[in-house]
Structures are given as C-alpha cells and as structure tokens.
Design a protein around this motif. Structure first.
Motif, mmCIF file in Angstrom:
data_model
loop_
_atom_site.group_PDB
_atom_site.id
_atom_site.type_symbol
_atom_site.label_atom_id
_atom_site.label_comp_id
_atom_site.label_asym_id
_atom_site.label_seq_id
_atom_site.Cartn_x
_atom_site.Cartn_y
_atom_site.Cartn_z
ATOM 1 N N TRP A 31 26.346 6.926 76.535
ATOM 2 C CA TRP A 31 26.170 8.001 75.552
ATOM 3 C C TRP A 31 26.349 7.433 74.152
ATOM 4 C CZ3 TRP A 31 27.603 13.698 76.517
ATOM 5 C CH2 TRP A 31 27.185 14.091 77.791
ATOM 6 N N PRO A 32 25.648 8.001 73.165
ATOM 7 C CA PRO A 32 25.807 7.501 71.801
ATOM 8 C C PRO A 32 27.248 7.686 71.328
ATOM 9 C CG PRO A 32 23.931 8.992 71.948
ATOM 10 C CD PRO A 32 24.666 9.085 73.243
ATOM 11 N N GLU A 33 27.742 6.700 70.629
ATOM 12 C CA GLU A 33 29.106 6.763 70.113
ATOM 13 C C GLU A 33 29.303 8.009 69.256
ATOM 14 O OE1 GLU A 33 31.553 4.887 71.106
ATOM 15 O OE2 GLU A 33 32.857 6.148 69.877
ATOM 16 N N GLY B 64 17.464 14.364 74.369
ATOM 17 C CA GLY B 64 17.369 15.605 73.603
ATOM 18 C C GLY B 64 17.890 15.439 72.189
ATOM 19 N N GLY B 65 17.964 16.523 71.486
ATOM 20 C CA GLY B 65 18.362 16.502 70.080
ATOM 21 C C GLY B 65 19.878 16.443 69.928
ATOM 22 N N VAL B 66 20.310 15.827 68.850
ATOM 23 C CA VAL B 66 21.740 15.651 68.618
ATOM 24 C C VAL B 66 22.410 16.984 68.258
ATOM 25 C CG1 VAL B 66 21.658 15.128 66.153
ATOM 26 C CG2 VAL B 66 23.394 14.041 67.603
ATOM 27 N N GLU B 67 21.609 18.001 67.936
ATOM 28 C CA GLU B 67 22.198 19.292 67.582
ATOM 29 C C GLU B 67 22.947 19.923 68.751
ATOM 30 O OE1 GLU B 67 19.018 18.612 67.690
ATOM 31 O OE2 GLU B 67 17.820 20.220 68.597
ATOM 32 N N PHE C 298 20.364 10.072 75.463
ATOM 33 C CA PHE C 298 19.662 9.542 74.302
ATOM 34 C C PHE C 298 19.398 10.696 73.346
ATOM 35 C CE2 PHE C 298 16.160 8.102 71.747
ATOM 36 C CZ PHE C 298 16.463 6.771 71.518
ATOM 37 N N THR C 299 19.813 10.553 72.109
ATOM 38 C CA THR C 299 19.561 11.628 71.148
ATOM 39 C C THR C 299 18.504 11.163 70.163
ATOM 40 O OG1 THR C 299 21.443 10.829 69.869
ATOM 41 C CG2 THR C 299 21.823 12.697 71.304
#
Length: 854
Positions: A241-243, A567-570, A602-603
């Motif tokens: 997952w993104p930090e 998907g989106g980071v929102e 992935f965002t």
RNA sequence: GCCCGGAUGGUGAAAUCGGCAGACACAGCGGACUUAAAAUUCGCAGAGAGCAAUCUCGUGGGGGUUCAAGUCCCCCUCCGGGCACCA
C-alpha cells in the motif's frame, strides 16, 4: 464509490465535425477506430466467457485485479477512464502471462444523488439508478474494458443489500452494532447524519460549502474501535500500500498511550478522571480543566447560576468554533468553578476550571493542567495567572531550559517526591502502574477513531433490519429473524419532505410484527450509510449469484486477498478503513481467512485540465464520449496511460490524444503494408535483421519489466514508440526485401502483442490482419530473448575530471583494460590530457570512464 | 505545529542501482509532397556566447560527501495532501 464532490458529466454532447480519422474511399488502408472499435465490441459482447475467470482447479495461478466500483452518476468521467485503463491493461497483461484473472465490475448504487434526481425530475430513484447503470455499462463496453459481466454487482438490488442486513444482524448479535444517543454530524443539505469520516474540514463530503452541524440523536453505530489496534498494526504489514495512505490511516486512528488518573473532588463524593500522556509531569499539575459538557461541570452548574451561564458561554464558543472548523484556533477561555480537586500523587488541592478548549469527546473530557510542561497549559496559565511548577529537567547539556519544556527522551523528574531523578519515559510506565495498584488510575490507550455511525435519515439505502416493540422490549431494539430478509425497500415513496426519514411516512413499511411477542411493532426507518455497501462488495464478485449466503467461503478463500486494488486516493480513509474493518469482522465470523482485503493498493492521480480539477462550474470538463468520437477509445485510454505515470496527477491535453491517434495510424499503416510478408513467415537470416530484432527484444524486456510492479506505462508506451521508429527507419530495407520475412513476422506479431493491454480494439484488428490465431489478449505474452536483446557495441562516455570529453565505442562486454585502452587512445582525450599527469582512472564497465588528471 | 508527497526545457515527462541530464511525445520552427490547404514525410530544437570548431551555464535555493550528485547527507523556500489546543 460514492462520488466525492465530483460533478457529474452528462447530457451535452458537442457537435463534432466528422472525425479526421474516418475512412476515406481512396485510402482503404487508413486507421479508422470508428469502424474497428464497434466491430470488435460486438464480437466481444457476444462472447460471455471471454473475460470470465477459469475454474479454481485450472492449474493457473490466480490474480484478482480490481478497480473501485463507480457510483452510477449517469456518465463516465475522464477520471474513471484513467482508473479503468490502468486496471484493464494490468488484467489483460496478466491473462497473457497465463494467470487465472478475476476482473469484475459493479455499481455502488445507493446514495443521495438518486434522491436528488428524483426531486428534480420526478424519476423514481430506482429507475434513475438502473438506467444510469445501463448507460455507463454501455460506455465501459465502448471503452473496451474487459470485465466479466456475469459477476456484476449492483448494491441497490435486494439480492445484494439483503446481505448488508444479514451482516448487520450478525454484528448486532456480536455486540458490534449498537444504538446510542450521541452528538452526531448533521448535514442540513443532505438532511441526514454523516459519519466522522464524511466530514471534511467541518464540511459535508458532498457539499463543500455546507457546514456540518452537531445534533444529539440516537443512532446506530458499528464498533470499529474494537479493531482500532488491529487496524493500526495491520498497516505495518501492508507493504503493497502507498505510504501516504498508511500514514493517513495511522493519523485517523490516532492511537495515544497514556494513563487515566482519578482526582477526587474536595468536599464531595465526585471524582474527575483525567487522561494524560505525561503522567510523569503530575507533580507539576496546578489545576484540573474540564470540558463544558463534562458531567462534573454540569453538576457544578446546577448549584451555581452564575457559573452555569459562564459554562454555557464556553460551550457556545466551542460549538461555533467546531462548526467553522476553527477548533484548533479557538481563543482559550476558562472559568474557575470555586471548587478543588485532590492530586492523588501528592495530596495537593488544585483548582477545578472549566475551559472551552477541552473536548468532551476525546479522552475523558478532563485534563490535568501542567503549565510548565505543556504548550496549551502554559498559554492558559499565563492568561489566567495560574502558577507554573517545573518538575522536569533535561539530563543532557542543553540551552533548552525555557518553559514550557516539553522534552521527555533525555529528561528526568525533579521535585516529584519519590519519583525524583527517574527518567521521564520510565516514570510514565511506573507511575501509571503505581496508580493502578493504589486504585486511583490505570495505564490506558485513547484513540481518535470513533465508532462508525451508519444510520441515515434517507430513503435510497439499505433498510436497517431492526424493530421496536413497546410491549415486550421498550428499551431494546429487536433484530428481525434472518428468515425475514431481505427487508425490502418500498418502491413508491414520497421523498419530497425533508423532515425525518422518508420510510417513516409509509405505514406498510413501519408496521411490523414483533419478532418476540408477535404484537404490533415499529420498524427502524433509517437506512444504512452507503459505505456499508462498498465495504464488502468485492467479496460478492467471487460468488455473485449466491442466494443462500453473501458468498461461499471456499470461493472467497480462493480469490482473496485482492492481488491489486486500484482507485482514487480520496478513499484513503473512508472506504479503505471501513473495508479493512469489514474484512476483520468477516474473518472473526469464520467467513474468510484473510486479515486484509487487498495485498496491494494503487492510488492513481487526478485528471486535471488547465491546471484545475475538472468541474462543471469551471467549464473544463472533458467528456470521454467526445474523445471516443474524435480519436477512438484506444487512443483515449492509451493517452491516459502515456501522459504521466499513473500515480501522478495528469494534465489532460487533447493534442496528446491526437498524437497517440497518429501513432496508432502509423502502426496501422506499417502493419497492413507488411502483413503479407509477416503471414508468409519463413527464414530469419538476413544480415539487417539483427538491429531490428535487438530493438524488439529490448522493448519486450522494458514493457515486461514495467508491468512487474512499477507500472510506469508512460515509459512502456514510449519504448514501443521507439520500436516503431526503428521499424520506420527500416521500412526501405523491408521494401527491398533486405529484412527476412521471419524477422518481419516476429517484429509485427510481438509489437501487436505488446500493444494489446493498452489498445485492445486496435490489437484485435491488427492480430487478425497478421493472421494471428485465437484471441490476441489470451495469446502468450512475448518472451525476451536475452541473446538477441544484447547490444554488440556500447558507447562509453569518457570524462576528464568529471567533464564529458567524448564517447568511445567498444564491443559489449569489454573488460576494464580494453575500455581504458580505448579511452586513452581517443584523439580528443589525448589532446585533453596532454602535458598533464593522469592521477587515477575510474572505469565502470559498460558505463563510463573518468580520468582524473593534474 | 506534526506527518506524507512533489519541484527537471515553451508543455507532459525520461534518467528503475551514484555514472552521457532532457529519452518518448505535445506545441513550435524549417524542408519535401500539393495549384493550395489538410494529411503524410524528412529535419531543427535546454539557455547564453560564437561565422564555426567550440566554450560557459543548467534538474527550486544554500552547503556537504564523492573521481562523479536530478539521484546520497544537512539546512532552507515554495506547491499539493493528511492530522491538529487530541491532553
């Protein structure tokens, strides 16, 4: 996903002049997406098994590729196009790599916009939603996304939402769903309660101009806090997952270790429990501060009218600040209650104050104030003339002695009785333990995360499967029997009134039979937050038609965890924390074995236009339909991948789409021109083959590598462009028959396979043109031939004192001595070092030579 | 205030492990083809100086490590995002 402040795109279709890429009678060999794309779409739509996953015993490794499901607003926007282009390229690539791929799609179909549309146009929410879904499904198919529509999930249909109700009953049974009266966020625009996660900067997540109010209401909550520690600790293991997302969730959970300490109220029975993370500073406490709404504040207010008025004023200040999201900047005010509390560590009496900066809903709503060692307490004490008492001193040489002094790592206690001389961090543990042993406190952990409020006073959502019976259970709500599910959402409902839950106005719905005494009971009329729907939808894809359970555990255990979620980071906090929670609940119910829903996340970045996020009001919205009309779906989605790495924001430039369209036209022209040669295949022996094949295999290596985790498809596509440029450079040689047919065949077949994940319609057409067998994106991904990919000669830059002087060519794999000799033999190098002493020669084989001279 | 990202030509960007900065495109300019335009095609193209060969400067700013820094270390500025009198 529910749309987060994303305006809908729809309706207006621009008047476009006939596409410049349309076929012209005199040039039949011209690329025409308007013909190719609908043709292949029809072929694909007719084949229901095309994108279906194989049986679990297929022997292939499984790969679950998932993009966040959209809210069916009525039209895809360009952000969707990008999101699904990323997922589709990945899914197709994995198919070609021999994986058993699950690539599903569905609709997050409950939610307020359907009700708003109903109010505006008089179309019932169900009808509006279902027709939007039909339109968007069509758009997705037109874009060429390879979804298995046999597993489609639509959350507003009873065959899905009945399992929301089922989960709710299970959670109620386990004590994870409960009802309580509390301060809740109320959006006056939505006319409903919102979860904390749906309040962004004090405003509604749907209405960025609407300030959220606080109301005291009895609502249903899901006990997400029970999993607070696991949700936090699990983040450490989510390396895929993104930090950024992990940090956001860490902040949101807001774990804080400290202690509860009881201060007895002097001259009375009451006690005040304070929460502190710095119990080691307790000998420096010079007052106790209460939130205006603290029970003890209220008790004091009852005995003292003047005090009551002042406390109400503090409360009002707090409310105003909270609603304007300025709580962090509130001007501190407080009032001395005239009463005292006793510090259990030293028996000292300290004044009790009520202050507007103390929050009732965090910790215990009460603090001990240590002005010498806390910024806020210091500020407050200065303002009201409260005494400072230093009890902590650094134990290292430092000039940092000014108050407030908040250090703790390299500091010790002073003037603190028996604790004097202890290290701060050790004292924190020991003093909390001491309090526990002596019965006036305990070590404790506090979280910022609160339980998830799921009640919504709206119509278009899942009915909560609970009833109220005044006769046999006046205090406790009763769950409906599992056999009664689904509790159907009534069809004909007046949603024009905005006071109270719309379902409450339907007697046939409200009137229910008590599951306990059989008498007349009232049904719960609130519906569930739509984030319930999206918390577990991806499990349903594994077994979408199951009518006996939300899904079969074996099927879920085969597919889960999701290999790649996109998907989106929102949704970093909202959806992604709820769905992690839901997975843990399902695991504890024995339904699944995985602890986390997705191994990798992935965002993707936002799509912007003219430097700003697209919105109707700014008039900078790009319609995917326009793009398809002008350039085709392939060029549109390929541009979305080419213009920027997928995790960065992307500035949409239509000229860029035109550029991709030109690129595809070029490949089309070359492929159709040489398809005859390619079909014939034959030998691979011509001397000019090698450079072309080398470039081909370097390209295969590059694109394959990009798919293995990094996903910088912009560089994949650019390397394919370089290959095509190389083909163009060899066009004359191919015309002259100087490239062998075997090489031509290999180059074109591989080129089309490399393009298949990015431009599927185009690849299908060209595959057919080349006489390729079977479905192009189920054909084995081309393999790199390392031998062919290797360069014969390499160019080695030669530096003198770190500055580039020249470039020498040496055979690939030359050793250090050979490279050095070649560098020293170069005329330019000779001239540059003439009359100087070569002090040192650095040779990095295959990379560079640097001569250090004096 | 704390935390996470980011800053490279006119523009989107590349440089994946410290080794030729600007690949690949877009926009632009010039040539060919055309009566003309579009399309296509060939070429030029970081900035400055010079007829030129070539030289100097250049990855937000300042310092450092290194033979060598867009990349590593320290400090700072700006932009985006998250959390925030959270005790």
């Amino acid at each position: 996903m529910p749309e987060t402040r994303t305006s809908e795109i729809g309706g207006e279709t621009a008047n476009i002049v006939e596409s410049s890429t349309a076929a012209e009678p005199n040039q039949p060999q011209r690329y025409s997406p308007a013909e190719i794309e609908p043709k292949w779409q029809a072929v694909w739509d007719a084949d229901k098994t095309l994108y279906a996953a194989d049986a679990h015993d297929s022997g292939k490794p499984k790969y679950y590729c998932l993009e966040m499901l959209p809210y069916p607003s009525g039209a895809l926007h360009i952000g969707h196009v990008r999101n699904y282009a990323i997922g589709d390229a990945l899914a197709r690539h994995m198919w070609m790599r021999g994986y058993n791929v699950l690539h599903p799609m569905g609709w997050d179909a409950f939610g307020l916009p359907a009700e708003n549309a109903a109010l505006k146009n008089g179309v019932p929410p169900r009808e509006w939603t279902l027709s939007n879904i039909a339109a968007m499904r069509k758009q997705m198919q037109r874009m060429g996304y390879g979804y298995d529509w046999s597993t489609e999930v639509t959350t507003c249909l009873p065959d899905y939402y009945r399992w929301n109700q089922w989960f709710f009953l299970k959670m109620f049974e386990k004590g994870l769903a409960y009802r309580k009266k509390s301060k809740v966020n109320w959006c006056p625009e939505c006319c409903t309660v919102l979860a904390n996660e749906q309040v962004i900067g004090g405003r509604c997540w749907r209405h960025e101009d609407t300030v959220v109010e606080l109301r005291d209401l009895t609502q249903w909550f899901l006990r997400i806090t029970k999993y607070a520690d696991e949700l936090l600790d699990g983040l450490e293991k989510l390396e895929g997952w993104p930090e950024k997302v992990r940090t956001m969730q860490r902040n949101w959970i807001g774990r804080s270790e400290g202690a509860h300490v009881d201060f007895a109220v002097a001259d009375g029975d009451a006690k005040i429990t304070v929460f502190t993370t710095r119990v080691d500073t307790i000998f420096g406490a010079t007052s106790v501060q209460l939130a205006p709404e603290h029970a003890v504040s209220k008790a004091f207010a009852l005995e003292d009218d003047a005090l009551r008025v002042q406390i109400e004023e503090l409360l009002e200040q707090q409310k105003v600040a909270r609603e304007s999201d300025a709580l962090g900047a509130i001007e501190k005010h407080g009032v001395f209650t005239g009463r005292f509390a006793v510090n259990p560590f030293n028996g000292e009496r300290v004044p009790i104050w009520v202050a507007n900066y103390i929050l009732a809903d965090y910790g215990t709503g009460a603090i001990m104030s240590v002005p010498a060692h806390d910024e806020r307490d210091f500020e407050f004490a200065q303002k009201y003339g409260l005494p400072l008492r230093r009890v902590i001193a650094p134990n290292v040489d430092t000039t940092d002695l000014a108050l407030p002094y908040t250090g703790e790592d390299e500091a010790v206690l002073i003037d603190s009785g028996e604790w004097t001389g202890e290290n701060c961090l050790e004292a924190q543990e020991k003093m909390a333990a001491f309090a526990k042993v002596n019965g006036f406190g305990t070590p404790t952990v506090t979280y910022r995360l609160k339980d998830w409020g799921v009640s919504r006073q709206r119509y278009w959502g899942t009915p909560i499967p609970m009833v109220y019976c005044d006769k046999c259970s006046p205090e406790e709500p009763l769950p409906v029997a599992e056999s009664e599910l689904p509790i159907l959402l009534p069809e004909q409902v007046d949603i024009t009134q905005t006071n109270g839950s719309p379902l409450g106005r339907i007697p046939e719905f409200v009137n229910a039979k008590c599951p306990k005494c059989g008498g007349v009971a009232r049904r719960e009329t609130d519906t569930m937050d739509t984030f319930v729907d999206s918390s577990w939808y991806f499990y349903r894809y594994a077994d979408a038609k199951n009518s006996a359970a939300p899904f079969d555990s074996d099927k879920a255990n085969y597919w889960f965890p999701i290999d790649q979620y996109i998907g989106g980071v929102e949704h970093a906090i909202l959806h992604l924390i709820y769905s992690r929670f839901w997975t843990k609940v399902m695991r504890d119910l024995g339904l699944v074995k995985n602890d986390e829903p997705a191994a990798r996340l992935f965002t993707q970045g936002m799509v912007i236009k003219d430097g700003a996020k697209m919105s109707k009001s700014k008039g900078n919205v790009v319609s995917p339909d326009d793009m398809i009309l002008r350039y085709g779906a392939d060029a549109t989605r390929m541009y979305a991948l080419f213009a920027a790495p997928p995790d960065r924001d992307l500035e949409w430039q239509e000229e860029g789409v035109a550029g991709i369209s030109r690129f595809l036209s070029k490949v089309y022209r070359l492929t159709t021109k040489f398809s005859g040669v390619a079909r014939a295949k034959g030998s691979m022996t011509a001397p000019k083959d090698q450079a072309l094949l080398r470039r081909l295999h370097q390209t295969i290596a590059k694109v394959t590598h990009d798919f293995d985790g990094r996903w910088h498809f912009n560089t994949s596509i650019s390397s394919i462009m370089i290959l095509v440029n190389e083909i163009t450079a060899n066009e004359a040689a191919m015309d002259a028959g100087e490239i062998s047919p075997g090489a031509v065949a290999e180059v074109f077949r591989s080129l089309i396979l490399l393009l298949a994940p990015f431009a599927p319609f185009f690849a299908a057409e060209m595959w057919e043109e080349l006489g390729g067998e079977g479905v192009v994106f189920r054909t084995q991904w081309p393999a790199v031939n390392e031998e062919l990919a290797r360069d014969e000669e390499v160019e080695i830059p030669v530096q003198v004192n770190g500055k580039l002087v020249t470039v020498v060519k040496v055979p690939a794999g030359s050793d250090e001595a050979a490279v050095k000799a070649a560098a020293l033999a170069d005329e330019k190098v000779k001239a540059r070092i003439e009359g100087k002493t070569v002090v040192k020669v650095i040779v990095v084989p295959g990379k560079l030579v640097n001569l250090v001279v004096k």
